[in-house]
Design an enzyme around this catalytic site. Structure first.
Site, PDB file in Angstrom:
ATOM      1  N   ASN A 106      -5.872   5.053   8.077  1.00 17.12           N
ATOM      2  CA  ASN A 106      -5.566   3.632   8.036  1.00 17.12           C
ATOM      3  C   ASN A 106      -6.400   2.987   6.940  1.00 17.12           C
ATOM      4  O   ASN A 106      -7.454   3.512   6.565  1.00 17.12           O
ATOM      5  CB  ASN A 106      -5.884   2.952   9.378  1.00 17.12           C
ATOM      6  N   HIS A 142      -8.303  -0.597   6.112  1.00 17.53           N
ATOM      7  CA  HIS A 142      -8.765  -1.834   6.755  1.00 17.53           C
ATOM      8  C   HIS A 142      -9.387  -2.703   5.670  1.00 17.53           C
ATOM      9  O   HIS A 142     -10.230  -2.215   4.908  1.00 17.53           O
ATOM     10  CB  HIS A 142      -9.786  -1.506   7.851  1.00 17.53           C
ATOM     11  N   ASN A 196       0.845  -1.209   0.000  1.00 17.74           N
ATOM     12  CA  ASN A 196       0.000   0.000   0.000  1.00 17.74           C
ATOM     13  C   ASN A 196       0.875   1.251   0.000  1.00 17.74           C
ATOM     14  O   ASN A 196       0.572   2.232  -0.683  1.00 17.74           O
ATOM     15  CB  ASN A 196      -0.924  -0.012   1.216  1.00 17.74           C
ATOM     16  N   ARG A 225       0.491  -2.518  14.620  1.00 17.57           N
ATOM     17  CA  ARG A 225       0.538  -2.277  16.054  1.00 17.57           C
ATOM     18  C   ARG A 225      -0.727  -1.519  16.448  1.00 17.57           C
ATOM     19  O   ARG A 225      -1.129  -0.576  15.765  1.00 17.57           O
ATOM     20  CB  ARG A 225       1.759  -1.413  16.426  1.00 17.57           C
TER      21      ARG A 225
HETATM   22  C1  GRF Z   1      -3.228  -5.663   3.744  1.00 16.55           C
HETATM   23  O1  GRF Z   1      -4.106  -6.759   3.877  1.00 16.55           O
HETATM   24  C2  GRF Z   1      -3.924  -4.412   4.213  1.00 16.55           C
HETATM   25  O2  GRF Z   1      -5.313  -4.499   4.024  1.00 16.55           O
HETATM   26  C3  GRF Z   1      -3.610  -4.364   5.660  1.00 16.55           C
HETATM   27  O3  GRF Z   1      -2.273  -4.825   5.745  1.00 16.55           O
HETATM   28  C4  GRF Z   1      -2.078  -5.834   4.732  1.00 16.55           C
HETATM   29  C5  GRF Z   1      -0.719  -5.734   4.091  1.00 16.55           C
HETATM   30  O4  GRF Z   1      -0.615  -4.468   3.512  1.00 16.55           O
HETATM   31  N1  GRF Z   1      -3.753  -3.029   6.149  1.00 16.55           N
HETATM   32  P1  GRF Z   1       0.800  -3.992   2.810  1.00 16.55           P
HETATM   33  O5  GRF Z   1       1.047  -4.902   1.616  1.00 16.55           O
HETATM   34  O6  GRF Z   1       1.910  -4.157   3.835  1.00 16.55           O
HETATM   35  O7  GRF Z   1       0.534  -2.572   2.415  1.00 16.55           O
END
Ligand code: GRF
Length: 193
Positions: free
Chosen positions: A110, A112, A13, A94
């Site tokens: 955030n 979710h 992300n 966390r």
């Molecule tokens: C994803 O499933 C996201 O929805 C959650 O953390 C997981 C890994 O996200 N917040 P990323 O690839 O580390 O951004």
């Protein structure tokens, strides 16, 4: 205006937001840039991407600290070194105390992996499949003291297919997270933050 992104793992992300911020005109249009990527884990895969992109990085490992508050005091110092207009939690695993949330009130987002208010908490994809849902998705929201319950900025939906497993659904949602998070960050700054 500086954006600081917090990660704990792969940071896909974070990478999507960094890529969006590098597109022509984004920084000028929003007056914003990604200033740093900070992780609570030294082995977070996203740190190498951030370093390749020339971004400042920091690691604040939570393990050596005697308390959540002591860890967060160190984390706040690392974040505030970049004077953020926005702090983005992206796969940051966390739980944050109300004190931390209050410090960044109104500028802490955030993502979710469910269509909140459905399925706050963990194992969202498995729970959606078990509940017989036909649609799943992700939500970008303001972080408040109550876990996974802050004001919603944006959402994106995906179909749940009959033969979906937790993994196949998670992969489909994650792809769409990479669209909705950059879009939500843009909308945060368009609101004249
Ligand atoms: C994803 O499933 C996201 O929805 C959650 O953390 C997981 C890994 O996200 N917040 P990323 O690839 O580390 O951004």
């Amino acid at each position: 205006k500086n954006i600081v992104i917090l990660i704990s793992g792969g940071g896909s992300n974070m990478a999507a937001i960094v890529r969006a911020s590098r597109q022509r005109g984004w920084a000028e249009r929003l007056g914003a840039r990604v200033a740093a990527v900070i992780s609570n884990r030294a082995d977070a895969g996203g740190l190498s991407f951030a370093r390749e992109q020339g971004l400042a990085t920091a690691v604040v490992d939570h393990k050596p600290f005697p308390s959540r508050e002591a860890f967060e005091a160190e984390l706040v110092k690392a974040i505030d070194a970049h004077q953020p207009a926005l702090v983005v939690l992206a796969g940051f695993m966390r739980i944050l105390t109300p004190g931390f949330v209050a410090h960044y009130e109104g500028r802490l987002l955030n993502i979710h992996p469910s269509l909140l208010p459905a399925f706050p908490g963990l194992h969202t994809h498995r729970r959606a499949i078990e509940a017989g849902c036909r649609v799943a998705g992700a939500t970008v929201h303001q972080v408040t003291a109550e876990l996974d319950h802050g004001p919603i900025l944006d959402q994106i939906a995906v179909p749940i297919l009959p033969d979906d497993t937790e993994e196949s659904l998670a992969a489909r949602v994650l792809t769409q997270e990479h669209l909705v998070y950059p879009r939500a960050v843009e909308s945060f700054f368009h609101q004249g933050a």
